[in-house]
Enzyme design. Structure first.
Site, PDB file in Angstrom:
ATOM      1  N   ALA A 185       0.874  -1.190   0.000  1.00  0.00           N
ATOM      2  CA  ALA A 185       0.000   0.000   0.000  1.00  0.00           C
ATOM      3  C   ALA A 185       0.903   1.229   0.000  1.00  0.00           C
ATOM      4  CB  ALA A 185      -0.967  -0.005   1.184  1.00  0.00           C
ATOM      5  N   HIS A 227       7.311   5.676   1.194  1.00  0.00           N
ATOM      6  CA  HIS A 227       8.038   4.462   0.788  1.00  0.00           C
ATOM      7  C   HIS A 227       8.952   4.775  -0.394  1.00  0.00           C
ATOM      8  CE1 HIS A 227       4.253   2.498   2.502  1.00  0.00           C
ATOM      9  NE2 HIS A 227       5.220   1.937   3.209  1.00  0.00           N
ATOM     10  N   GLN A 258       3.832  -9.703  13.263  1.00  0.00           N
ATOM     11  CA  GLN A 258       4.009  -8.426  13.969  1.00  0.00           C
ATOM     12  C   GLN A 258       2.686  -7.746  14.311  1.00  0.00           C
ATOM     13  OE1 GLN A 258       6.221  -6.658  10.559  1.00  0.00           O
ATOM     14  NE2 GLN A 258       5.114  -4.788  11.057  1.00  0.00           N
ATOM     15  N   GLY A 274      12.251   4.214   7.570  1.00  0.00           N
ATOM     16  CA  GLY A 274      11.725   5.552   7.815  1.00  0.00           C
ATOM     17  C   GLY A 274      11.744   5.882   9.298  1.00  0.00           C
ATOM     18  N   GLN A 303      11.145   1.541  15.848  1.00  0.00           N
ATOM     19  CA  GLN A 303      11.487   0.398  14.982  1.00  0.00           C
ATOM     20  C   GLN A 303      12.928   0.506  14.470  1.00  0.00           C
ATOM     21  OE1 GLN A 303       8.856  -1.623  11.941  1.00  0.00           O
ATOM     22  NE2 GLN A 303       9.889  -0.202  10.595  1.00  0.00           N
ATOM     23  N   SER A 363       1.145   7.512   5.631  1.00  0.00           N
ATOM     24  CA  SER A 363       1.027   6.161   6.182  1.00  0.00           C
ATOM     25  C   SER A 363       0.025   5.382   5.344  1.00  0.00           C
ATOM     26  CB  SER A 363       0.533   6.237   7.628  1.00  0.00           C
ATOM     27  OG  SER A 363       0.079   4.964   8.045  1.00  0.00           O
TER      28      SER A 363
HETATM   29  P1  AMP Z   1       5.441  -0.024   6.291  1.00  0.00           P
HETATM   30  O1  AMP Z   1       5.019  -0.427   4.921  1.00  0.00           O
HETATM   31  O2  AMP Z   1       4.454   0.847   6.991  1.00  0.00           O
HETATM   32  O3  AMP Z   1       5.922  -1.180   7.117  1.00  0.00           O
HETATM   33  O4  AMP Z   1       6.700   0.921   6.093  1.00  0.00           O
HETATM   34  C1  AMP Z   1       7.828   0.486   5.381  1.00  0.00           C
HETATM   35  C2  AMP Z   1       8.937   1.474   5.586  1.00  0.00           C
HETATM   36  O5  AMP Z   1       8.519   2.754   5.123  1.00  0.00           O
HETATM   37  C3  AMP Z   1       9.318   1.644   7.067  1.00  0.00           C
HETATM   38  O6  AMP Z   1      10.728   1.780   7.184  1.00  0.00           O
HETATM   39  C4  AMP Z   1       8.613   2.916   7.431  1.00  0.00           C
HETATM   40  O7  AMP Z   1       9.216   3.601   8.514  1.00  0.00           O
HETATM   41  C5  AMP Z   1       8.745   3.697   6.144  1.00  0.00           C
HETATM   42  N1  AMP Z   1       7.752   4.767   6.096  1.00  0.00           N
HETATM   43  C6  AMP Z   1       6.429   4.674   6.333  1.00  0.00           C
HETATM   44  N2  AMP Z   1       5.838   5.878   6.279  1.00  0.00           N
HETATM   45  C7  AMP Z   1       6.821   6.764   5.995  1.00  0.00           C
HETATM   46  C8  AMP Z   1       6.865   8.182   5.824  1.00  0.00           C
HETATM   47  N3  AMP Z   1       5.773   8.936   5.935  1.00  0.00           N
HETATM   48  N4  AMP Z   1       8.064   8.764   5.547  1.00  0.00           N
HETATM   49  C9  AMP Z   1       9.189   8.003   5.441  1.00  0.00           C
HETATM   50  N5  AMP Z   1       9.208   6.666   5.600  1.00  0.00           N
HETATM   51  C10 AMP Z   1       8.053   6.060   5.878  1.00  0.00           C
END
Ligand code: AMP
Length: 280
Positions: A32, A37, A61, A147, A153, A185
């Site tokens: 998503a 990302h 998780q 991120g 994390q 997000s």
């Molecule tokens: P997720 O798909 O939510 O598990 O996120 C995958 C990676 O993208 C993780 O390292 C998150 O911290 C990073 N991430 C998610 N949202 C953001 C954002 N708004 N800015 C930068 N990195 C992000």
């Protein structure tokens, strides 16, 4: 862009690349995808030769089954975005490919896993450590990009790499935000129109807390103000707002000139739980 679903196939491809001297950058995600990302992919493209992105909604998780079930999944759109961004390799495995049998490993991260997200989502970081260690074993990246939206994390992953003595550089990347300040997000798309509008209060209270610090307010007064503001909005349920030492995540009660403070927040907007943070 090459897309793999099988572990042995991506391993064989990356072994070949590595033997030709290519440096591998890795961006693990749950799909998503949004600009946040893609910004990690852009860092990987800048800093390494081959960018690998994984898309995997990791069941271990999620401590809340409803959260796992409602988590958005849109692989086709994700693949189009990754191709457009110039990502070279995508790993999109099924759950059985990653966990042919249940993963019973238990990690220990001390305080890092006991506070904030660790306290509210028992087992969450253990699941993150399980899946990330498996992906690191498959991809064997030189650098992995995370991120700082998920501040805790990143700290857990750095500790994981230290404990497992992996030769992987963990790169912490800035938070990408929508024009109104809301941190991007995958969960934002689950908000109703009214909730989405209300969600800007999260970056607003973080910014306000920093202003209050600049003006000399105590941590106690800042916390109380944030709680009061969120309590007034019926769409909100605050999970936590803490000001912590950014290097240990120990909660701070008073300002300490030697510490690098960070404000971390989690709250429910309607049914959706959002997190954010601000390094002061
Ligand atoms: P997720 O798909 O939510 O598990 O996120 C995958 C990676 O993208 C993780 O390292 C998150 O911290 C990073 N991430 C998610 N949202 C953001 C954002 N708004 N800015 C930068 N990195 C992000």
């Amino acid at each position: 862009m090459k897309v793999f679903t099988k572990r042995h196939e991506i391993e064989a491809f990356l072994n070949e690349q590595r033997s030709q001297g290519m440096e591998i950058g890795f961006v693990p995600t749950m799909g998503a995808l949004h600009e946040g990302h893609l910004s990690l992919i852009a860092y990987a493209l800048q800093q390494t030769d081959i960018s690998v992105c994984s898309i995997f909604v990791n069941p271990t998780q999620f401590n809340d089954k409803a959260d796992l079930e409602r988590y958005p999944r849109m692989p086709e759109k994700d693949l189009a975005m990754l191709a457009e961004a110039g990502c070279q390799v995508v790993f999109l495995p099924e759950v059985e490919e990653i966990y042919p049998e249940p993963d019973s490993r238990r990690f220990s991260f001390g305080l890092l896993d006991e506070v904030l997200e660790g306290a509210r989502r028992p087992g969450h970081f253990n699941g993150v450590a399980q899946v990330v260690s498996i992906f690191f074993d498959i991809v064997k990246p030189d650098r992995a990009f995370f991120g700082s939206k998920d501040y805790q994390q990143v700290m857990v992953i750095k500790e994981l790499v230290r404990q497992l003595q992996l030769d992987i550089e963990i790169v912490s990347c800035p938070i990408l935000r929508e024009a109104d300040g809301l941190a991007m997000s995958s969960r934002n798309m689950l908000l109703t129109g009214a909730e989405r509008k209300a969600a800007t209060l999260i970056p607003d209270v973080l910014a306000m807390s920093r202003q209050m610090k600049v003006k000399g307010a105590s941590i106690r007064v800042i916390r109380q103000s944030v709680m009061n503001i969120l309590a007034k909005d019926p769409l909100y349920k605050l999970d936590y707002f803490e000001i912590c030492d950014g290097e240990t995540l120990k909660a701070m009660d008073t300002w300490d000139d030697a510490a690098k403070p960070v404000a971390l927040i989690a709250c429910f907007v309607g049914k959706i739980r959002l997190i954010d943070n601000l390094v002061y």
